[in-house]
Design a protein around this motif. Structure first.
Motif, PDB file in Angstrom:
ATOM      1  N   ARG A 299       1.736  -9.331  -6.998  1.00 18.72           N
ATOM      2  CA  ARG A 299       1.262  -7.922  -7.528  1.00 18.72           C
ATOM      3  C   ARG A 299       2.347  -6.469  -7.261  1.00 18.72           C
ATOM      4  O   ARG A 299       2.753  -5.658  -7.702  1.00 18.72           O
ATOM      5  CB  ARG A 299       0.192  -7.486  -6.198  1.00 18.72           C
TER       6      ARG A 299
ATOM      7  N   GLN B  14       1.811   1.922  -3.305  1.00 17.23           N
ATOM      8  CA  GLN B  14       1.228   2.738  -4.361  1.00 17.23           C
ATOM      9  C   GLN B  14       0.578   3.510  -4.085  1.00 17.23           C
ATOM     10  O   GLN B  14      -0.424   4.399  -5.058  1.00 17.23           O
ATOM     11  CB  GLN B  14      -0.713   1.482  -3.696  1.00 17.23           C
TER      12      GLN B  14
ATOM     13  N   GLY C 123       3.176  -4.151  -9.985  1.00 21.21           N
ATOM     14  CA  GLY C 123       3.232  -2.462  -9.615  1.00 21.21           C
ATOM     15  C   GLY C 123       3.886  -1.564 -10.451  1.00 21.21           C
ATOM     16  O   GLY C 123       4.301  -0.325 -11.250  1.00 21.21           O
TER      17      GLY C 123
ATOM     18  N   LEU D  26       0.827  -0.696   0.090  1.00 17.68           N
ATOM     19  CA  LEU D  26      -0.118   0.228   0.286  1.00 17.68           C
ATOM     20  C   LEU D  26       0.957   1.391   0.155  1.00 17.68           C
ATOM     21  O   LEU D  26       0.347   2.355  -0.239  1.00 17.68           O
ATOM     22  CB  LEU D  26      -0.828   0.245   1.104  1.00 17.68           C
TER      23      LEU D  26
ATOM     24  N   ALA E  91       8.283   4.941  -5.805  1.00 15.73           N
ATOM     25  CA  ALA E  91       6.893   3.829  -6.007  1.00 15.73           C
ATOM     26  C   ALA E  91       8.379   2.547  -6.037  1.00 15.73           C
ATOM     27  O   ALA E  91       7.653   1.962  -5.584  1.00 15.73           O
ATOM     28  CB  ALA E  91       6.331   4.241  -7.019  1.00 15.73           C
TER      29      ALA E  91
ATOM     30  N   LEU F  61       0.156   6.432  -7.102  1.00 19.06           N
ATOM     31  CA  LEU F  61      -1.188   7.012  -6.904  1.00 19.06           C
ATOM     32  C   LEU F  61      -0.523   8.573  -7.009  1.00 19.06           C
ATOM     33  O   LEU F  61      -1.140   9.743  -7.631  1.00 19.06           O
ATOM     34  CB  LEU F  61      -1.958   7.153  -6.041  1.00 19.06           C
TER      35      LEU F  61
END
Length: 313
Positions: free
Chosen positions: A210, A180, A214, A177, A191, A184
């Protein structure tokens, strides 16, 4: 004697309260939620708000739970449901029933009232407690801040989670998270490093997949299509939703094809001449000798003038 009489009256009252609670439960099972709620309200009115003997307190708690649930799930009176859940929290603080009541209250705030900050207040209380579900609710707090686009606070909450439960699976989820949140916020370098930090933790295979997904998305956004294809291919193994990765692969391949320059007509003709030797160049014709210019014709002589005639005298 009077003490025994009082005890007998108390037992009778308790049995009457128990019977009314059972009747309300039966009405709920028979599909009459409003009738059931009236029964729960009668039980709660009889037992009151003050301190009770253990048995009566247990009856009141059951009536509160059932009144809250039937208001929320069957009648749809969310405001009334929240008021019952709050009474549970007030009467039984720090208990499993209070944590469950806060959890449902948070869901109502977010899903029914659209009040994400109100939901965060409920979930944060569980996250700060000793409840077994505390890490999960800390994650819910993180996701709620992401919904609010408060990237910095979301990263702060993930750091709290990783520091408090460093060896848990939720710590890996928190690191994901964090990455992410950077993505974002359009902070590609941060990131990428955060996704790589998760991979370097050697988490479960689905978490690695995952993180690779990303990184692939960031590469695609930056126009690095070959790198994106390679990362998506690595993410395919172990990803919890492989169909999503296959769709992404097809999109990147199509995008790469569109980005290539179109072939000329000659390239299209020779594109299928695999294995044939290249044609020999045509021989140039020998140059023709230059023609000599024809001589110009001589100019014609001008006619001599005729002598003038004279008249005789």
């Amino acid at each position: 004697m009077r003490r025994w009489q009082a005890l007998g009256l108390a037992l009778l009252a308790c049995s009457g309260t128990t019977r009314r609670l059972d009747e309300a439960n039966a009405a709920r099972r028979d599909g009459h939620p409003r009738e059931a709620l009236e029964g729960y309200q009668e039980v709660l009115a009889e037992l009151g708000e003050g301190k009770l003997p253990e048995r009566d307190a247990a009856l009141r708690l059951k009536a509160l739970r059932n009144a809250a649930d039937v208001s929320y799930l069957e009648i749809g009176d969310y405001t009334q449901a929240v008021s019952y859940y709050r009474r549970i929290v007030a009467l039984h603080p720090g208990t499993e029933d209070a944590w469950k009541a806060r959890a449902v209250t948070g869901d109502i705030y977010q899903q029914r009232f659209g009040d994400t900050r109100g939901a965060i207040a409920q979930w944060a209380d569980i996250a700060q407690s000793d409840a077994p579900e505390a890490p999960a609710y800390q994650l819910k707090v993180v996701r709620a801040y992401l919904d609010l686009k408060n990237w910095e606070q979301a990263r702060t909450e993930t750091r709290i989670l990783r520091e408090r439960w460093p060896a848990s699976d939720t710590a890996d989820e928190a690191q994901l998270l964090t990455a992410q949140a950077w993505a974002l916020e359009k902070r590609e370098d941060e990131a990428q490093r955060a996704f790589q930090a998760l991979i370097d933790r050697h988490p479960r295979q689905d978490m690695v997949a995952r993180a690779l997904e990303g990184q692939a998305g960031l590469a695609a956004d930056a126009g690095k299509l070959d790198r994106a294809l390679g990362l998506y291919a690595r993410a395919l193994e172990g990803h919890p939703n492989p169909d999503t990765i296959r769709v992404a692969l097809e999109k990147i391949k199509a995008r790469r094809e569109r980005s290539r320059p179109s072939a000329s007509l000659g390239d299209r003709v020779t594109a299928f001449d695999h294995g044939r030797p290249p044609p020999k160049p045509a021989r140039k014709p020998a140059p023709k000798p230059a023609l000599k210019p024809a001589p110009e014709p001589a100019p014609e002589p001008e006619p001599e003038p005729e002598p003038e005639e004279t008249e005789e005298p």
